[in-house]
Every structure is written in structure tokens, then in C-alpha cells.
Design a protein around this motif. Structure first.
Motif, PDB file in Angstrom:
ATOM      1  N   ASN A  70       0.906  -1.154   0.109  1.00 45.95           N
ATOM      2  CA  ASN A  70      -0.026   0.264   0.509  1.00 45.95           C
ATOM      3  C   ASN A  70       0.834   1.119   0.327  1.00 45.95           C
ATOM      4  O   ASN A  70       1.334   1.702   0.769  1.00 45.95           O
ATOM      5  N   TYR A  72      -0.090   4.434  -0.808  1.00 43.58           N
ATOM      6  CA  TYR A  72      -0.999   5.965  -1.356  1.00 43.58           C
ATOM      7  C   TYR A  72      -0.687   6.652  -0.413  1.00 43.58           C
ATOM      8  O   TYR A  72      -1.521   8.196  -0.398  1.00 43.58           O
ATOM      9  N   PRO A  80      -5.580   9.339   2.179  1.00 45.51           N
ATOM     10  CA  PRO A  80      -5.481   7.053   2.851  1.00 45.51           C
ATOM     11  C   PRO A  80      -6.433   6.303   1.775  1.00 45.51           C
ATOM     12  O   PRO A  80      -7.967   6.047   0.738  1.00 45.51           O
ATOM     13  N   ALA A  81      -5.670   4.925   1.890  1.00 45.99           N
ATOM     14  CA  ALA A  81      -6.768   4.141   1.087  1.00 45.99           C
ATOM     15  C   ALA A  81      -7.144   2.610   2.033  1.00 45.99           C
ATOM     16  O   ALA A  81      -7.077   2.826   3.158  1.00 45.99           O
ATOM     17  N   LYS A  82      -7.959   1.985   1.654  1.00 48.48           N
ATOM     18  CA  LYS A  82      -8.399   0.920   2.606  1.00 48.48           C
ATOM     19  C   LYS A  82      -8.441  -0.635   1.154  1.00 48.48           C
ATOM     20  O   LYS A  82      -8.395  -0.026   0.568  1.00 48.48           O
ATOM     21  N   ALA A  83      -8.046  -1.841   2.357  1.00 47.46           N
ATOM     22  CA  ALA A  83      -7.923  -2.871   1.508  1.00 47.46           C
ATOM     23  C   ALA A  83      -9.501  -2.850   1.264  1.00 47.46           C
ATOM     24  O   ALA A  83     -11.501  -2.674   1.531  1.00 47.46           O
ATOM     25  N   VAL A  84      -9.856  -3.862  -0.225  1.00 49.81           N
ATOM     26  CA  VAL A  84     -11.134  -3.583  -0.522  1.00 49.81           C
ATOM     27  C   VAL A  84     -11.212  -4.814  -1.665  1.00 49.81           C
ATOM     28  O   VAL A  84      -9.814  -4.848  -1.676  1.00 49.81           O
ATOM     29  N   THR A 139      -0.530   0.622  -5.431  1.00 53.58           N
ATOM     30  CA  THR A 139      -0.956  -0.509  -4.424  1.00 53.58           C
ATOM     31  C   THR A 139      -0.641  -2.115  -5.866  1.00 53.58           C
ATOM     32  O   THR A 139      -0.619  -1.347  -7.422  1.00 53.58           O
ATOM     33  N   PHE A 271      -6.179  -2.436  -2.354  1.00 51.90           N
ATOM     34  CA  PHE A 271      -6.014  -1.045  -2.252  1.00 51.90           C
ATOM     35  C   PHE A 271      -6.918  -0.079  -3.119  1.00 51.90           C
ATOM     36  O   PHE A 271      -6.625  -0.055  -4.398  1.00 51.90           O
ATOM     37  N   ASN A 273      -7.910   4.778  -2.737  1.00 50.73           N
ATOM     38  CA  ASN A 273      -8.455   5.823  -1.847  1.00 50.73           C
ATOM     39  C   ASN A 273      -9.546   6.498  -2.688  1.00 50.73           C
ATOM     40  O   ASN A 273      -9.940   7.191  -2.254  1.00 50.73           O
TER      41      ASN A 273
END
Length: 320
Positions: A70, A72, A80-84, A139, A271, A273
Motif C-alpha cells: 500500500n 498511497y 488514505p486507502a483501504k483494503a477492498v 497498490t 487497496f 482511496n
């Protein structure tokens, strides 16, 4: 609208997807005990991941089978990014009939792919045009096929990737390369910097990870720079249902390509955002004025519909 770049007239033969061959672009997730890679000559294998017993001895747990990253914190928006996890239901691609051509891929320039035929003459050759490549700058992206058996030879998928050109070379093809993370250039410390180490720094480094972070990443997961795809060294791999694939951060690749009778469902893990240009960047490939057709993958299939490996280790005639 995505940027575009001129492409040469070039035909790419298909290789077997193995961890070693794919190492610069990402990682291949497969069972080390049963994968085709175990049958390859020793120089073309990589050590299997560490394993431990699990589930009261009823399972073997392989550790760190892929490399996720990650990056980002390097994104311009700093969002910020999140796991998807997403699902892609990919239909089989349409291809066009084979037409003889003098063009050859530079990375396999010594391979006479046009005259290479099956002894029984029952291979069908078709052409797959590659008109767009994409990358996910910050990512890794892992594609996991669902419901596709390793023994299923009527439906397979292709992994098409390209190295990244240096930024200086890329400027010849496009005057507006998309934003992309570049590692910090380490400069010599001044006397002021050396004396500053004697007291707490008033500055924060939250915006940019320390350079040591990149050294701890798998080479394929490190930032690739702002360059465009190197089309003359584009590679095409065929995968089975027992293989998942992780594209390293910033790796140029074609969208998932299914060859055969039916669709394949892929679960994609990455990841994100939700900033479009930071999550995904695309570039159209337009044949230049002297090109006959652009970038094309040669797809040979036998009478059962199995895609044939025509280059690299494991090729039909075992030629390099």
C-alpha cells in the motif's frame, strides 16, 4: 480521457506462467506441491514459501504467498486507502484469424514464431489485439479465479504485462504522463543536517515513507516511476485455474483476458482511496503511421482448445 501512445507492429508469443518468469512483474500464487513449476529445471524454479502444519494437522499453511503493498502515502491527494475486494466476471475475448506478418517481439527476436507449426498440423492460430494497458500506481492487485479447475483446458486466462520505460524515454511518446510515485533521491547530508541529528527533528515524515521501506518490499512491489509501458518487451503468459496472480504496484498490464468457452469469475484484492487517477491509470495503444497492426498476442490452441506455450520454458518445442 486516458492518454495514448503510438505502438509498433509487434507480435507476442505466449509463455507459461511461472513464479520465476513473472518475478519482475509480480507474484504467482499456486500450490508449491502440485504446480507445473515443480516440474521445471532447477534454474527456472524459485524456493517454495515457508510452511507450517495447521488445522490440527489436517492442513499445510504456506506463509506469505504473495507480496501486497500500500503506497498511497505517496499519492498526491494524501487521501488514505483501504483494503477492498471486488469481483470481475470476465467473458471470453473475441479474436481474429491469423494473418502472416514479418513483425517479431524484440524479447524473442530469435524465435521463428510464424513458421512454428504442430507436427499434426492441428493447431489453430488466432490474433488478439491489445489496445489498452493500465496500472495501479500505489497498490498491488491480486486476481483469484473462482470455479476454474486446473484440469480445465477449454477455458484459461492470459496475463499480459510490460516493463516501465524510464521517464526520459517516456516523454517522447506522451507530453502528459499521469502522476506517479517516485522514490526520494538520497542527497549528501550537509553540515546542517548532521548537526540537526543531535536534537529531535521538528519535521514529520508521515507524508513520505523512509527510503528503507522500499528496500523491504519485494522488487515487483516497489514504485516503478512515471514511465510509460515498454511495448517492445511486452510479455504474455497463460494461467490455469489453480493459479492466482498479483500485479506489483505500478505494473503495466492488460485487463484480464479469458480465452475459451466460458466466463471466469475473479476476486480482486487491492487497496484503493477512491481518487480515480490514483487508483487506476490507463493508456490507449494506437498503431503508429508505419505499423501494420499494433500490439498483437499470438494465441495458438490445440484441438481441445488448450492454449499452447510457444516461448520460454515449457514451450511446445522446448526452445528458448
Amino acid at each position: 480521457m486516458p492518454a495514448s501512445m503510438p505502438s509498433p507492429s509487434i507480435r507476442i508469443p505466449i509463455e507459461l506462467l511461472t513464479p520465476t518468469a513473472f518475478n519482475q512483474f509480480g507474484t504467482v500464487v499456486e500450490n508449491p506441491a502440485t504446480s507445473p513449476s515443480t516440474k521445471l529445471p532447477v534454474p527456472h524454479r524459485i524456493p517454495p514459501p515457508d510452511s507450517v502444519p495447521a488445522n490440527q494437522g489436517f492442513a499445510t499453511k504456506y506463509l506469505d504467498v504473495t507480496h501486497m503493498s500500500n503506497l498511497y502515502t505517496l499519492a498526491p491527494s494524501k487521501k488514505p486507502a483501504k483494503a477492498v475486494m471486488n469481483m470481475f466476471v470476465c467473458k471470453p475475448r473475441e479474436m481474429r484469424p491469423h494473418e502472416p506478418s514479418m513483425s517479431l517481439p524484440s524479447s524473442w527476436g530469435d524465435l521463428d514464431i510464424e513458421d512454428d507449426e504442430d507436427e499434426n498440423g492441428d493447431y489453430e492460430r488466432q490474433l488478439l489485439d491489445i489496445g489498452i494497458l493500465e496500472r495501479h500506481p500505489f497498490t498491488t492487485q491480486t486476481f483469484i479465479p473462482m470455479g476454474l479447475s486446473q484440469q480445465d483446458r477449454h477455458t484459461q486466462y492470459l496475463v499480459v504485462v510490460a516493463p516501465t520505460l524510464p521517464a526520459s524515454a517516456s516523454s517522447r511518446y506522451s507530453d502528459r504522463p499521469p502522476p506517479y510515485p517516485t522514490p526520494m533521491v538520497k542527497r549528501k547530508k550537509s553540515f546542517k543536517d548532521m548537526f540537526a541529528r543531535a536534537r529531535p527533528s521538528p519535521f514529520t515524515n508521515e507524508a513520505t515513507p523512509p527510503p528503507s521501506l522500499f528496500s523491504r518490499l519485494h522488487p515487483s512491489a516497489r514504485p516503478k516511476g512515471p514511465g510509460l509501458p515498454d511495448l517492445k518487451n511486452l510479455r504474455a503468459f497463460v494461467a490455469t485455474g489453480s493459479q492466482a496472480v498479483t500485479y506489483g504496484a505500478g505494473t503495466w498490464h492488460a485487463p484480464m483476458i479469458v480465452i475459451g468457452d466460458r466466463s471466469i469469475d475473479f476476486v480482486a484484492v487491492q487497496f484503493a482511496n477512491d481518487v480515480g487517477i490514483e487508483d487506476c491509470q490507463e493508456i490507449f495503444l494506437k498503431p503508429n503511421s508505419t505499423a501494420q497492426e499494433g500490439v498483437v498476442v499470438l494465441v495458438d490452441t490445440d484441438s481441445s482448445g488448450t492454449v499452447q506455450v510457444k516461448a520460454g520454458v515449457g514451450s511446445v518445442k522446448a526452445r528458448l
